[in-house]
Design a protein around this motif. Structure first.
Motif, PDB file in Angstrom:
ATOM      1  N   SER A  77       0.859  -1.186   0.000  1.00  0.00           N
ATOM      2  CA  SER A  77       0.000   0.000   0.000  1.00  0.00           C
ATOM      3  C   SER A  77       0.899   1.241   0.000  1.00  0.00           C
ATOM      4  O   SER A  77       1.562   1.530   0.993  1.00  0.00           O
ATOM      5  CB  SER A  77      -0.875  -0.044   1.252  1.00  0.00           C
ATOM      6  N   VAL A  78       0.942   1.927  -1.133  1.00  0.00           N
ATOM      7  CA  VAL A  78       1.809   3.103  -1.260  1.00  0.00           C
ATOM      8  C   VAL A  78       0.977   4.273  -1.782  1.00  0.00           C
ATOM      9  O   VAL A  78       0.199   4.126  -2.720  1.00  0.00           O
ATOM     10  CB  VAL A  78       2.974   2.824  -2.245  1.00  0.00           C
ATOM     11  N   GLN A  79       1.123   5.426  -1.129  1.00  0.00           N
ATOM     12  CA  GLN A  79       0.412   6.614  -1.595  1.00  0.00           C
ATOM     13  C   GLN A  79       1.172   7.246  -2.760  1.00  0.00           C
ATOM     14  O   GLN A  79       2.401   7.124  -2.838  1.00  0.00           O
ATOM     15  CB  GLN A  79       0.300   7.619  -0.450  1.00  0.00           C
ATOM     16  N   ILE A  80       0.428   7.934  -3.635  1.00  0.00           N
ATOM     17  CA  ILE A  80       1.121   8.630  -4.724  1.00  0.00           C
ATOM     18  C   ILE A  80       1.998   9.730  -4.117  1.00  0.00           C
ATOM     19  O   ILE A  80       1.731  10.220  -3.027  1.00  0.00           O
ATOM     20  CB  ILE A  80       0.132   9.224  -5.751  1.00  0.00           C
ATOM     21  N   GLY A  81       3.028  10.089  -4.826  1.00  0.00           N
ATOM     22  CA  GLY A  81       3.948  11.087  -4.291  1.00  0.00           C
ATOM     23  C   GLY A  81       4.984  11.464  -5.329  1.00  0.00           C
ATOM     24  O   GLY A  81       4.857  11.111  -6.514  1.00  0.00           O
ATOM     25  N   GLN A  82       6.022  12.127  -4.854  1.00  0.00           N
ATOM     26  CA  GLN A  82       7.050  12.597  -5.795  1.00  0.00           C
ATOM     27  C   GLN A  82       7.736  11.444  -6.518  1.00  0.00           C
ATOM     28  O   GLN A  82       8.283  11.609  -7.601  1.00  0.00           O
ATOM     29  CB  GLN A  82       8.091  13.421  -5.039  1.00  0.00           C
ATOM     30  N   GLN A  83       7.690  10.258  -5.863  1.00  0.00           N
ATOM     31  CA  GLN A  83       8.343   9.101  -6.488  1.00  0.00           C
ATOM     32  C   GLN A  83       7.665   8.724  -7.806  1.00  0.00           C
ATOM     33  O   GLN A  83       8.245   7.993  -8.608  1.00  0.00           O
ATOM     34  CB  GLN A  83       8.360   7.909  -5.512  1.00  0.00           C
ATOM     35  N   CYS A  84       6.433   9.219  -8.045  1.00  0.00           N
ATOM     36  CA  CYS A  84       5.721   8.883  -9.289  1.00  0.00           C
ATOM     37  C   CYS A  84       6.413   9.538 -10.505  1.00  0.00           C
ATOM     38  O   CYS A  84       6.250   9.066 -11.629  1.00  0.00           O
ATOM     39  CB  CYS A  84       4.269   9.334  -9.216  1.00  0.00           C
ATOM     40  N   PHE A  85       7.141  10.630 -10.247  1.00  0.00           N
ATOM     41  CA  PHE A  85       7.823  11.341 -11.357  1.00  0.00           C
ATOM     42  C   PHE A  85       9.333  11.255 -11.274  1.00  0.00           C
ATOM     43  O   PHE A  85      10.032  11.475 -12.262  1.00  0.00           O
ATOM     44  CB  PHE A  85       7.490  12.839 -11.325  1.00  0.00           C
ATOM     45  N   ALA A 128       9.229   9.067 -14.734  1.00  0.00           N
ATOM     46  CA  ALA A 128       7.784   8.850 -14.642  1.00  0.00           C
ATOM     47  C   ALA A 128       7.518   7.348 -14.532  1.00  0.00           C
ATOM     48  O   ALA A 128       8.090   6.550 -15.267  1.00  0.00           O
ATOM     49  CB  ALA A 128       7.096   9.433 -15.870  1.00  0.00           C
ATOM     50  N   CYS A 129       6.645   6.994 -13.586  1.00  0.00           N
ATOM     51  CA  CYS A 129       6.372   5.571 -13.324  1.00  0.00           C
ATOM     52  C   CYS A 129       5.370   5.026 -14.341  1.00  0.00           C
ATOM     53  O   CYS A 129       4.415   5.706 -14.711  1.00  0.00           O
ATOM     54  CB  CYS A 129       5.817   5.444 -11.910  1.00  0.00           C
ATOM     55  N   ASP A 130       5.589   3.788 -14.740  1.00  0.00           N
ATOM     56  CA  ASP A 130       4.702   3.149 -15.723  1.00  0.00           C
ATOM     57  C   ASP A 130       3.314   2.859 -15.154  1.00  0.00           C
ATOM     58  O   ASP A 130       2.396   2.558 -15.906  1.00  0.00           O
ATOM     59  CB  ASP A 130       5.313   1.812 -16.186  1.00  0.00           C
ATOM     60  N   PHE A 131       3.156   2.935 -13.839  1.00  0.00           N
ATOM     61  CA  PHE A 131       1.875   2.575 -13.231  1.00  0.00           C
ATOM     62  C   PHE A 131       0.974   3.783 -12.971  1.00  0.00           C
ATOM     63  O   PHE A 131      -0.038   3.648 -12.291  1.00  0.00           O
ATOM     64  CB  PHE A 131       2.107   1.809 -11.918  1.00  0.00           C
ATOM     65  N   MET A 132       1.356   4.938 -13.503  1.00  0.00           N
ATOM     66  CA  MET A 132       0.540   6.137 -13.232  1.00  0.00           C
ATOM     67  C   MET A 132      -0.882   5.970 -13.753  1.00  0.00           C
ATOM     68  O   MET A 132      -1.831   6.485 -13.177  1.00  0.00           O
ATOM     69  CB  MET A 132       1.202   7.387 -13.813  1.00  0.00           C
ATOM     70  N   GLY A 133      -1.037   5.229 -14.837  1.00  0.00           N
ATOM     71  CA  GLY A 133      -2.374   4.982 -15.400  1.00  0.00           C
ATOM     72  C   GLY A 133      -3.272   4.283 -14.398  1.00  0.00           C
ATOM     73  O   GLY A 133      -4.490   4.426 -14.434  1.00  0.00           O
ATOM     74  N   THR A 134      -2.681   3.561 -13.469  1.00  0.00           N
ATOM     75  CA  THR A 134      -3.474   2.856 -12.450  1.00  0.00           C
ATOM     76  C   THR A 134      -3.627   3.730 -11.204  1.00  0.00           C
ATOM     77  O   THR A 134      -4.731   4.031 -10.781  1.00  0.00           O
ATOM     78  CB  THR A 134      -2.757   1.536 -12.052  1.00  0.00           C
ATOM     79  N   CYS A 135      -2.492   4.157 -10.649  1.00  0.00           N
ATOM     80  CA  CYS A 135      -2.538   4.858  -9.359  1.00  0.00           C
ATOM     81  C   CYS A 135      -3.166   6.252  -9.470  1.00  0.00           C
ATOM     82  O   CYS A 135      -3.675   6.779  -8.494  1.00  0.00           O
ATOM     83  CB  CYS A 135      -1.141   4.980  -8.773  1.00  0.00           C
ATOM     84  N   TRP A 136      -3.080   6.852 -10.644  1.00  0.00           N
ATOM     85  CA  TRP A 136      -3.524   8.239 -10.783  1.00  0.00           C
ATOM     86  C   TRP A 136      -4.904   8.371 -11.414  1.00  0.00           C
ATOM     87  O   TRP A 136      -5.361   9.471 -11.659  1.00  0.00           O
ATOM     88  CB  TRP A 136      -2.512   9.027 -11.624  1.00  0.00           C
TER      89      TRP A 136
HETATM   90  S1  SF4 Z   1       2.417   5.552  -9.885  1.00  0.00           S
HETATM   91 FE1  SF4 Z   1       4.182   4.212  -9.536  1.00  0.00          FE
HETATM   92  S2  SF4 Z   1       5.467   5.353  -8.087  1.00  0.00           S
HETATM   93 FE2  SF4 Z   1       3.408   6.281  -8.027  1.00  0.00          FE
HETATM   94  S3  SF4 Z   1       2.388   5.225  -6.353  1.00  0.00           S
HETATM   95 FE3  SF4 Z   1       1.871   4.121  -8.245  1.00  0.00          FE
HETATM   96  S4  SF4 Z   1       3.413   2.492  -8.380  1.00  0.00           S
HETATM   97 FE4  SF4 Z   1       4.176   3.974  -6.887  1.00  0.00          FE
END
Ligand code: SF4
Length: 424
Positions: A102-110, A114-122
């Motif tokens: 369980s990870v919250q979105i944050g600066q690590q997304c960019f 840029a993270c490949d999972f942004m389409g899911t988490c964002w």
């Molecule tokens: S987009 Fe990537 S870096 Fe950001 S929370 Fe999801 S998995 Fe983690």
């Protein structure tokens, strides 16, 4: 790892980067690779990062020894070995856990990429998200968001917003346009017809293609100009697009001087860019220095009223990029349907033309490049038109329920004198 070389019985590793400096991310990258290589049974005598040397100036044949800079990073890499070991174990534990972390979105997304999972988490980010606020440190925005303040209307009244942010929030919530009439009026007083709307496109090859150029130097290859004799005149369009395979700079500058010879102000969007290209050309072609100075002297920046929030539309979402300003002010013109829809795509398209032999593809790409650059200057014509009408009609653009706020509702840090002097 890009290269492993055996020399005098010892192994040397080289990580090649297209960037011009060594970053902490590259050190970590090299540290991981060093760890993997050494734990695979190959002892490395040294590990280096290879960068592009921006001080190199091409003269004739490429000198690879000067183009690249090789720096040993073994000491830095050794200091990171414990960190790599601990994190590899942590990651293996995560990979072996059947539960999704369980990870919250944050600066690590960019950052660093840029993270490949942004389409899911964002995907659940709401329309009027606080993450759209411009001018607040990203870390602070994520703190707000992850503490439950997800939308603009959830920002507590006590939250310390500066005046520009207050403007973004108020306009975003009320869907109102903000016009600083006095400031915008002063800016508009500095713009005089006849008027040119000018835009350049450049390439920035990492490996210098032409003599007397450095790695990543901007090489202008295209311009578009719309010209209006008077405020109500129809804009006339001219352009220049260099032929691939030759150094475009001389022809570019000669054509530009010719096409801007009639006296008149020159509007660009983000004038720093066009000015810097012209200053570079002046050094390259001293014989044209006076003519280039005459262009530089007349340049004014249409970005100024947006950058300084003299005009703000909620659809700009805190940005003053022309790509955000245009749809907010002059819907109907957009880059979506163009084959080339951004400066970076234009850059790549022109670079690809250098080696293209298919005449059909060459013609198609040239048409697409011209259409893109033309739209950039047409966009400026439309934007200025909206600003002129906003002042002349004593109102905002009133569309889709958007109404005008009075400037006095907002006082923000702007040195009016500074911009008048700048445009004087
Ligand atoms: S987009 Fe990537 S870096 Fe950001 S929370 Fe999801 S998995 Fe983690």
């Amino acid at each position: 790892m890009d290269m492993i070389v055996k020399r005098g019985g010892a192994w040397y590793a080289y990580e090649v980067k297209s960037s011009t400096r060594i970053t902490p991310t590259y050190i970590l990258d090299a540290a991981l690779q060093y760890y993997v290589i050494c734990h695979s049974g190959l002892d490395l005598a040294d590990i280096s990062i290879v960068n592009v040397n921006t001080d190199y100036e091409r003269q004739g044949k490429l000198n690879y020894n000067e183009l690249f800079k090789i720096s040993s990073v073994r000491n830095e890499v050794m200091q990171k070995q414990d960190f790599v070991r601990d994190n590899l174990q942590r990651l293996l534990d995560i990979a072996g856990d059947p539960n999704q972390p369980s990870v919250q979105i944050g600066q690590q997304c960019f950052s660093p990429y840029a993270c490949d999972f942004m389409g899911t988490c964002w995907k659940a980010i709401p329309e009027n998200s606080v993450l759209n606020l411009n001018g607040v440190a990203k870390g602070e925005l994520f703190q707000l968001y992850n503490n439950g303040i997800k939308t603009l209307d959830e920002i507590p009244l006590s939250y310390p917003l500066n005046k520009q942010l207050k403007l973004q929030v108020e306009c975003g919530l009320s869907n109102n346009v903000h016009i600083d009439r006095e400031g915008l009026g002063k800016f508009m007083d500095t713009i005089h017809y006849p008027l040119y709307f000018m835009d350049f496109e450049t390439i920035m090859p990492a490996v210098p293609v032409f003599d007397k150029t450095h790695p990543y130097q901007h090489i202008p290859f295209q311009f578009s100009i719309h010209f209006k004799e008077t405020k109500n005149a129809e804009p006339v369009h001219v352009d220049f697009l260099a032929e691939a395979g030759t150094d475009p700079r001389r022809q570019f500058v000669e054509e530009l001087i010719r096409q801007t010879s009639v006296p008149g102000d020159i509007l660009t969007y983000n004038a720093t860019f066009e000015r810097s290209i012209l200053i570079q050309l002046k050094k390259q072609f001293p014989a044209y220095a006076d003519a280039i100075d005459y262009i530089i002297y007349r340049i004014k920046d249409l970005m100024f009223p947006f950058e300084n929030k003299l005009y703000y539309h909620p659809l700009m979402k805190g940005s003053y990029s022309i790509k955000n300003v245009l749809p907010a002010l002059a819907g109907g013109i957009d880059y979506e349907n163009l084959r080339i829809g951004s400066g970076s795509v234009a850059m790549t398209a022109f670079e690809n033309l250098q080696s293209e032999t298919d005449l059909y593809k060459i013609a198609e790409t040239r048409d697409a490049l011209k259409a893109y650059c033309q739209l950039d200057t047409l966009a400026m014509v439309k934007i200025l038109d909206v600003l002129e009408h906003s002042l002349a009609n004593n109102s905002g653009i009133n569309k889709g329920g958007v109404t005008e706020l009075v400037a006095d509702d907002f006082e923000f840090d702007r040195d009016g004198q500074q911009f008048l002097e700048f445009f004087a």
